[in-house]
Motif scaffolding. Structure first.
Motif, PDB file in Angstrom:
ATOM      1  N   LEU A 125       0.824  -1.206   0.000  1.00  0.00           N
ATOM      2  CA  LEU A 125       0.000   0.000   0.000  1.00  0.00           C
ATOM      3  C   LEU A 125       0.860   1.258   0.000  1.00  0.00           C
ATOM      4  O   LEU A 125       0.587   2.210  -0.717  1.00  0.00           O
ATOM      5  CB  LEU A 125      -0.947  -0.016   1.201  1.00  0.00           C
ATOM      6  CG  LEU A 125      -2.069  -1.059   1.050  1.00  0.00           C
ATOM      7  CD1 LEU A 125      -2.827  -1.243   2.340  1.00  0.00           C
ATOM      8  CD2 LEU A 125      -3.015  -0.646  -0.070  1.00  0.00           C
ATOM      9  N   VAL A 126       1.927   1.239   0.805  1.00  0.00           N
ATOM     10  CA  VAL A 126       2.761   2.442   0.874  1.00  0.00           C
ATOM     11  C   VAL A 126       3.519   2.654  -0.438  1.00  0.00           C
ATOM     12  O   VAL A 126       3.635   3.763  -0.937  1.00  0.00           O
ATOM     13  CB  VAL A 126       3.753   2.338   2.059  1.00  0.00           C
ATOM     14  CG1 VAL A 126       4.838   3.380   1.942  1.00  0.00           C
ATOM     15  CG2 VAL A 126       3.014   2.496   3.365  1.00  0.00           C
ATOM     16  N   ALA A 127       4.015   1.556  -1.011  1.00  0.00           N
ATOM     17  CA  ALA A 127       4.873   1.730  -2.186  1.00  0.00           C
ATOM     18  C   ALA A 127       4.083   1.953  -3.469  1.00  0.00           C
ATOM     19  O   ALA A 127       4.567   2.612  -4.374  1.00  0.00           O
ATOM     20  CB  ALA A 127       5.780   0.509  -2.341  1.00  0.00           C
ATOM     21  N   LEU A 128       2.893   1.410  -3.558  1.00  0.00           N
ATOM     22  CA  LEU A 128       2.239   1.398  -4.865  1.00  0.00           C
ATOM     23  C   LEU A 128       0.993   2.274  -4.981  1.00  0.00           C
ATOM     24  O   LEU A 128       0.511   2.498  -6.075  1.00  0.00           O
ATOM     25  CB  LEU A 128       1.852  -0.033  -5.247  1.00  0.00           C
ATOM     26  CG  LEU A 128       3.006  -1.022  -5.371  1.00  0.00           C
ATOM     27  CD1 LEU A 128       2.493  -2.384  -5.770  1.00  0.00           C
ATOM     28  CD2 LEU A 128       4.026  -0.532  -6.376  1.00  0.00           C
ATOM     29  N   THR A 129       0.454   2.717  -3.861  1.00  0.00           N
ATOM     30  CA  THR A 129      -0.818   3.436  -3.987  1.00  0.00           C
ATOM     31  C   THR A 129      -0.668   4.888  -3.571  1.00  0.00           C
ATOM     32  O   THR A 129       0.387   5.326  -3.130  1.00  0.00           O
ATOM     33  CB  THR A 129      -1.908   2.791  -3.122  1.00  0.00           C
ATOM     34  OG1 THR A 129      -1.582   3.032  -1.764  1.00  0.00           O
ATOM     35  CG2 THR A 129      -2.003   1.301  -3.368  1.00  0.00           C
ATOM     36  N   ILE A 178      -2.023   6.462  -1.049  1.00  0.00           N
ATOM     37  CA  ILE A 178      -2.448   6.828   0.303  1.00  0.00           C
ATOM     38  C   ILE A 178      -1.610   7.991   0.811  1.00  0.00           C
ATOM     39  O   ILE A 178      -0.485   8.204   0.360  1.00  0.00           O
ATOM     40  CB  ILE A 178      -2.334   5.638   1.295  1.00  0.00           C
ATOM     41  CG1 ILE A 178      -0.924   5.074   1.278  1.00  0.00           C
ATOM     42  CG2 ILE A 178      -3.369   4.590   1.026  1.00  0.00           C
ATOM     43  CD1 ILE A 178      -0.681   4.148   2.422  1.00  0.00           C
ATOM     44  N   ARG A 179      -2.189   8.723   1.772  1.00  0.00           N
ATOM     45  CA  ARG A 179      -1.511   9.931   2.232  1.00  0.00           C
ATOM     46  C   ARG A 179      -0.645   9.658   3.454  1.00  0.00           C
ATOM     47  O   ARG A 179      -0.726   8.588   4.043  1.00  0.00           O
ATOM     48  CB  ARG A 179      -2.560  10.999   2.562  1.00  0.00           C
ATOM     49  CG  ARG A 179      -3.173  11.575   1.310  1.00  0.00           C
ATOM     50  CD  ARG A 179      -4.447  12.298   1.601  1.00  0.00           C
ATOM     51  NE  ARG A 179      -5.491  11.366   2.048  1.00  0.00           N
ATOM     52  CZ  ARG A 179      -6.773  11.708   2.195  1.00  0.00           C
ATOM     53  NH1 ARG A 179      -7.138  12.960   1.966  1.00  0.00           N
ATOM     54  NH2 ARG A 179      -7.662  10.830   2.581  1.00  0.00           N
ATOM     55  N   ALA A 180       0.139  10.637   3.828  1.00  0.00           N
ATOM     56  CA  ALA A 180       0.977  10.592   5.038  1.00  0.00           C
ATOM     57  C   ALA A 180       1.842   9.339   5.085  1.00  0.00           C
ATOM     58  O   ALA A 180       1.925   8.656   6.097  1.00  0.00           O
ATOM     59  CB  ALA A 180       0.104  10.690   6.288  1.00  0.00           C
ATOM     60  N   VAL A 194       5.240   5.100   7.685  1.00  0.00           N
ATOM     61  CA  VAL A 194       6.445   4.278   7.693  1.00  0.00           C
ATOM     62  C   VAL A 194       7.190   4.447   9.014  1.00  0.00           C
ATOM     63  O   VAL A 194       7.633   3.474   9.622  1.00  0.00           O
ATOM     64  CB  VAL A 194       7.362   4.662   6.515  1.00  0.00           C
ATOM     65  CG1 VAL A 194       8.690   3.958   6.625  1.00  0.00           C
ATOM     66  CG2 VAL A 194       6.689   4.314   5.209  1.00  0.00           C
ATOM     67  N   PHE A 195       7.309   5.682   9.467  1.00  0.00           N
ATOM     68  CA  PHE A 195       8.028   5.931  10.717  1.00  0.00           C
ATOM     69  C   PHE A 195       7.393   5.140  11.850  1.00  0.00           C
ATOM     70  O   PHE A 195       8.069   4.436  12.599  1.00  0.00           O
ATOM     71  CB  PHE A 195       8.009   7.433  11.023  1.00  0.00           C
ATOM     72  CG  PHE A 195       8.740   7.800  12.273  1.00  0.00           C
ATOM     73  CD1 PHE A 195      10.113   7.905  12.280  1.00  0.00           C
ATOM     74  CD2 PHE A 195       8.046   8.029  13.444  1.00  0.00           C
ATOM     75  CE1 PHE A 195      10.791   8.238  13.433  1.00  0.00           C
ATOM     76  CE2 PHE A 195       8.718   8.364  14.605  1.00  0.00           C
ATOM     77  CZ  PHE A 195      10.090   8.466  14.603  1.00  0.00           C
ATOM     78  N   CYS A 196       6.063   5.246  11.983  1.00  0.00           N
ATOM     79  CA  CYS A 196       5.385   4.549  13.079  1.00  0.00           C
ATOM     80  C   CYS A 196       5.503   3.035  12.923  1.00  0.00           C
ATOM     81  O   CYS A 196       5.626   2.306  13.904  1.00  0.00           O
ATOM     82  CB  CYS A 196       3.914   4.932  13.133  1.00  0.00           C
ATOM     83  SG  CYS A 196       3.688   6.638  13.583  1.00  0.00           S
ATOM     84  N   ILE A 198      -9.819   6.331   1.728  1.00  0.00           N
ATOM     85  CA  ILE A 198     -10.027   6.750   3.105  1.00  0.00           C
ATOM     86  C   ILE A 198     -10.247   5.535   4.007  1.00  0.00           C
ATOM     87  O   ILE A 198      -9.723   5.457   5.125  1.00  0.00           O
ATOM     88  CB  ILE A 198     -11.187   7.775   3.196  1.00  0.00           C
ATOM     89  CG1 ILE A 198     -11.333   8.294   4.624  1.00  0.00           C
ATOM     90  CG2 ILE A 198     -12.503   7.202   2.718  1.00  0.00           C
ATOM     91  CD1 ILE A 198     -10.268   9.294   4.968  1.00  0.00           C
ATOM     92  N   VAL A 199     -10.966   4.526   3.490  1.00  0.00           N
ATOM     93  CA  VAL A 199     -11.212   3.316   4.277  1.00  0.00           C
ATOM     94  C   VAL A 199      -9.887   2.621   4.581  1.00  0.00           C
ATOM     95  O   VAL A 199      -9.603   2.220   5.720  1.00  0.00           O
ATOM     96  CB  VAL A 199     -12.135   2.357   3.488  1.00  0.00           C
ATOM     97  CG1 VAL A 199     -12.418   1.111   4.309  1.00  0.00           C
ATOM     98  CG2 VAL A 199     -13.414   3.070   3.097  1.00  0.00           C
TER      99      VAL A 199
END
Ligand SMILES: Nc1ncnc2c1ncn2[C@@H]1O[C@H](COP(=O)(O)OP(=O)(O)OP(=O)(O)O)[C@@H](O)[C@H]1O
Ligand SMILES: [Mg+2]
Lengths: 359, 575
Positions: B96-100, B102-104, B109-111, B308-309
């Motif tokens: 999700l983080v690498a390909l989409t 999504i915000r923030a 990643v930090f958390c 958002i979901v």
């Protein structure tokens, strides 16, 4: 500056001979281009000279000193050869300023600060980059980076400068400018230069002599015009310049280094390679190399053909003409020709050589 | 012997040096062999010799004991289930983080990295505090299970759950590194070919990223297998014994007499870990999905209304695995006296006062851990720079062997390494000195264990470096020393710093190795927390744990804030 001699150099990667029994003599101050198709071993040969690769056989000497010996396995390390090298990727150190990049060879040689700065300024002015001394390499354009790399190899006053496709990454205009920069540099310093390229126009424009490489061998080494007019074999004839090589059988030797060749209905007078002329009898594998500028579209010509293609080059047309014997010839013409049109040609000159590979 | 030397010296591709400086390079491997290989050999000898004679008695004893096989089964079950959980959580986050779109992402990643930086025993402690009948947090809101009911985490599934959470970031990191190299053209080409939705994921993205997924899975499994903190804090009270805790029990109840059997048990874990690693290599060997194309902008698959979901879901997972347990930990540390119900009117900082100002052990442990982790980071980076250079630039059979050997101390459970170090350093043969009972033995063990963490980033950076950069310096007349100093070192510095940071953060919290190597006055933070909790002082243990988490998060935040001024690639969770 130095004389460079390679004797029977062979370099193997596994079973593959990337450089195969190459002998080469380069005179002091000469500008030599290594020309050949991709993968023929040009870079490997250059790296052997620089000392990054060890030859499996043969010896390399610089100014009479043996620097690599495939038999006794003696090697002078690259850092002790005093050769300048310009890489295709520039290889500038991103963490140093332009001035420090250029001055690094002097830094290594522990030269005093003042003298070093003077030499850096001098080298930068030769490549017209005086005002860029404090920039970082990442803030330069491709051509500027290439010139920094060149300046870096100038400051150390190397015995010879090796260049591996230094212009391959640049656009056409910049290439021309840089070619002039290299030539200018060569004239000013008189340094021996060995220039790797797969671009024949570049090699022809710059080099005193060109060594044509193919599959690890050097096919021919000669001045550009000799290479163009008198290729020694099929590979060189096909690789250098436009034109066609037609197999021919019947030749009649004439005494002035020429011969008469029968091609279809036409009798052509052509120059002939001395080696072929002296070996009578082995006439079965001869080739006739015809360059487009030696052929004219001529209503009275004796060689007949059919136009297959016509391309405007600006100022003139290049036609592809299919001869009766099935071979195609490139021909320059002042007038446009219709595709499919039958035309006749007259041939002014040609070159006959043996198509049998020498090695 | 000469034949061996010749075999080792035969190089794959060489840079053509048979000069003096090059012949000295193999000397670099001496310390590596000393700290990575000798301890393992020494350990093996202990299990295979009885009173100086080669014998299989210990092996037979261990193999015939039903305890062994029960513990093995437990280990395999918890490690496998934990790995599945890690892959699910870490994989989902990475994709999700690498390909989409999504915000923030940075905050996410930090958390997500924090659980990895928190020592496992603290994770375990936090979860136990959270879920048990005496949970300060649940009691405060009146939702605690009835007193006397069993703690649900003292079970196989409880161990697996925490192992899974703890190691999710390993899967995340390896997979993300892989995803970063995924050029968007390949995905776009698939979309143009008509692939969409599930088909795109299953037929293109997943296969292309499978090397990262496999590597991450293997690493998570091996790490879970050797994780001592969670298995001990949950397994020992619940009497669910795994291989590492079995070893710990044997040693703590029988002392040195148990060494023979312990050695065999250690080899058993070693064999399982090595099988895991080999399986991983085998699976990877079959796929050579060299990714072609320019690595440009990252892919941003639009999630549209689902975004958002998904974002809420991701943050909810983070709250569940990070915030809630940490709150439980904080709550416990504020309890005025053990067993007292915590409220807004009766919380107390007494525990913090106790551990910081009354008990000298805490400050000492902070001091020791800091010394060990900073020292290990510095020494390892110093060692790794030349080592990585030789492995990458002068490949030979010797370097390939060393490249494998340095994996072993990290792949094997820390307990095993600790025992090996005890055996080897309890009396160093020639010098006749003992490191046992000193901080030095922990230090040496750390060097062995974390060498690989420091080495890999530096090796990667050397591999990515254009060899022409070094050759240009060579043509300028620079010898190997100068080239290392002027060219390679500055260019590899960000990677070295990243390695050092990882070593520091990992070593600062370490328990598994030091649990067996500590001695009075030489305790580490990990040991201190474990001992406090073990002796029933869970309030004090929580207070120390809160302090440790605070320090780690503060350090991470500090690096994060400074990241703009640091060279790219220094912050491991950003690269
Ligand atoms: N380190 C190496 N290991 C194995 N094979 C190599 C190595 N370096 C070069 N080769 C092989 O040797 C041959 C010659 O390579 P080389 O780099 O000299 O070609 P080149 O003439 O410079 O080609 P290009 O014009 O594409 O740069 C190639 O077939 C190449 O695959
Ligand atoms: Mg090349």
């Amino acid at each position: 500056m130095a004389v460079i001699n390679l004797r029977n150099i062979t370099k193997q990667f596994g079973d593959y001979r990337a450089v195969n029994n190459v002998s080469l003599d380069i005179a002091d101050g000469e500008f030599v281009a290594l020309l050949g198709p991709s993968g023929c071993g040009k870079t490997t040969l250059l790296r052997l000279l620089a000392g990054f690769e060890e030859p499996d056989e043969g010896t390399i000497s610089l100014a009479g000193q043996v620097v690599a010996d495939g038999v006794s396995r003696q090697m002078v390390a690259p850092e002790d050869r005093n050769l300048g090298i310009v890489f295709q990727s520039y290889a500038l150190w991103p963490h140093m300023s332009v001035a420090r990049n250029v001055g690094y060879p002097l830094e290594v040689r522990k030269m005093l600060r003042a003298e070093r700065d003077r030499r850096i300024r001098e080298a930068l002015s030769i490549v017209s980059l005086e005002n860029y001394a404090d920039r970082s390499p990442s803030e330069l354009s491709g051509g500027q980076r290439q010139r920094v790399a060149l300046a870096r190899c100038l400051v150390m006053e190397p015995r010879a400068v090796l260049l591996d496709e230094p212009l391959a990454n640049l656009d056409v205009h910049l290439r021309e400018t840089m070619q002039e920069a290299f030539l200018d540099f060569h004239r000013r310093t008189g340094a021996t230069m060995i220039y790797v390229t797969h671009d024949q126009a570049e090699a022809m424009a710059m080099a005193d002599r060109i060594a044509v490489m193919d599959r690890g061998h050097i096919r021919q080494m000669a001045a550009p015009e000799t290479l163009y007019r008198e290729p020694s074999d099929q590979m060189v004839a096909g690789f250098v310049g436009a034109g066609a090589v037609l197999p021919v059988g019947d030749i009649t030797l004439q005494n002035n280094g020429r011969c008469a060749v029968r091609l279809g209905d036409a009798d052509i007078s052509a120059r002939i390679c001395a080696r072929v002329a002296s070996q009578t009898g082995a006439n079965d594998a001869l080739g006739l190399c015809l360059r487009p500028e030696d052929i004219r579209v001529d209503g009275h010509g004796t060689l007949a053909g059919k136009v297959e293609d016509c391309v405007y080059l600006g100022g003139r047309f290049r036609l592809a003409v299919r001869l009766a014997n099935g071979h195609a010839l490139p021909v320059y013409s002042d007038l446009r020709a219709r595709i499919g049109e039958n035309i006749s040609l007259s041939v002014r000159d040609g070159w006959v050589f043996s198509r049998q590979e020498a090695a | 012997m000469q034949a061996v030397e010749r075999w080792l010296a035969t190089s794959g591709g060489n840079m053509g040096g048979n000069r003096f400086s090059d012949r000295l390079l193999p000397l670099l491997f001496v310390p590596v062999i000393f700290i990575s290989v000798l301890p393992m050999l020494r350990l093996a000898a202990e299990g295979l010799f009885v009173q100086g004679m080669p014998s299989l008695d210990y092996v037979r004893d261990v193999m015939e004991s039903s305890q062994t096989w029960r513990a093995t089964a437990h280990s395999l079950y918890t490690a496998a289930l934990g790995t599945v959980i890690s892959v699910l959580i870490g994989g989902a986050f990475a994709f999700l983080v690498a390909l989409t779109d999504i915000r923030a992402k940075a905050a996410l990643v930090f958390c997500f990295m924090i659980p990895m930086m928190i020592p496992p025993q603290i994770t375990a402690l936090a979860w136990v505090q959270l879920t048990g009948p005496s949970s300060a947090l649940l009691n405060a809101i009146g939702m605690a299970p009835a007193l006397g009911s069993p703690q649900p985490l003292y079970s196989a599934e409880g161990i697996a759950l925490l192992l899974g959470i703890q190691h999710a970031s390993i899967v995340f990191l390896t997979l993300r590194a892989n995803l970063r190299l995924l050029p968007r053209e390949q995905v776009e080409a698939a979309r143009l070919a008509g692939a969409r939705g599930g088909r795109l994921w299953w037929q293109v993205i997943l296969p292309l990223t499978s090397p990262g997924l496999i590597a991450g899975t293997a690493m998570a499994f091996v790490t879970a297998l050797g994780n001592f903190g969670i298995q001990a804090m949950l397994g020992i009270p619940g009497n669910y014994i795994t291989l590492p805790t079995l070893i710990y029990r044997k040693l703590s109840s029988f002392g040195p007499a148990a060494l023979g059997e312990v050695s065999v048990l250690a080899m058993l874990i070693g064999v399982i870990a090595v099988i895991g690693v080999l399986l991983h290599h085998h699976l990877l060997g079959k796929r050579d999905y060299r990714l072609m194309g320019v690595v440009g902008r990252p892919l941003d698959i639009r999630l549209g209304a689902r975004r958002i979901v998904i974002e809420i879901l991701l943050w909810a997972v983070l709250v569940a695995i990070l915030v809630v347990p940490l709150m439980a930990l904080v709550a416990t540390s504020l309890v005025p006296a053990f067993g007292v119900r915590l409220g807004f009117d009766n919380f107390s900082f007494d525990a913090f006062y106790q551990v910081l100002f009354v008990q000298p052990a805490t400050i000492r442990a902070f001091h020791n851990s800091l010394l060990l982790s900073v020292g290990a980071a510095i020494v390892l980076v110093g060692m790794c720079l030349p080592l990585a250079y030789v492995i990458v630039r002068r490949p030979s059979r010797l370097t390939k062997l060393v490249n494998l050997l340095v994996e072993i101390p990290y792949a094997l459970p820390g307990v095993v390494l600790a025992i090996a170090c005890i055996l080897l350093f309890i009396r160093i043969p020639v010098l006749d000195i003992s490191l046992y009972g000193t901080l030095a033995i922990i230090f040496v063990a750390y060097l062995a264990r974390f060498l690989i963490i420091a080495l890999r980033p530096v090796m990667n950076s050397f591999m990515q470096l254009d060899p022409a950069l070094e050759e240009a310096a060579q043509a300028c007349g620079a010898g190997i020393g100068r080239r290392l100093r002027d060219i390679l070192l500055p260019l590899a510095a960000p990677a070295a710093a990243a390695g050092a940071l990882l070593v520091f953060l990992t070593a600062f919290n370490e328990l598994t190795v030091s649990a067996l190597l500590w001695s009075a006055g030489n305790e580490t933070l990990g040991v201190l927390i474990f001992n406090l909790d073990d002796s029933g002082d869970s309030v004090l243990a929580s207070a120390v744990a809160v302090l440790v988490v605070g320090v780690v998060v503060a350090l991470m935040t500090g690096f994060q804030l400074a990241s703009r001024h640091l060279p790219k690639g220094v912050i491991p969770w950003q690269s």
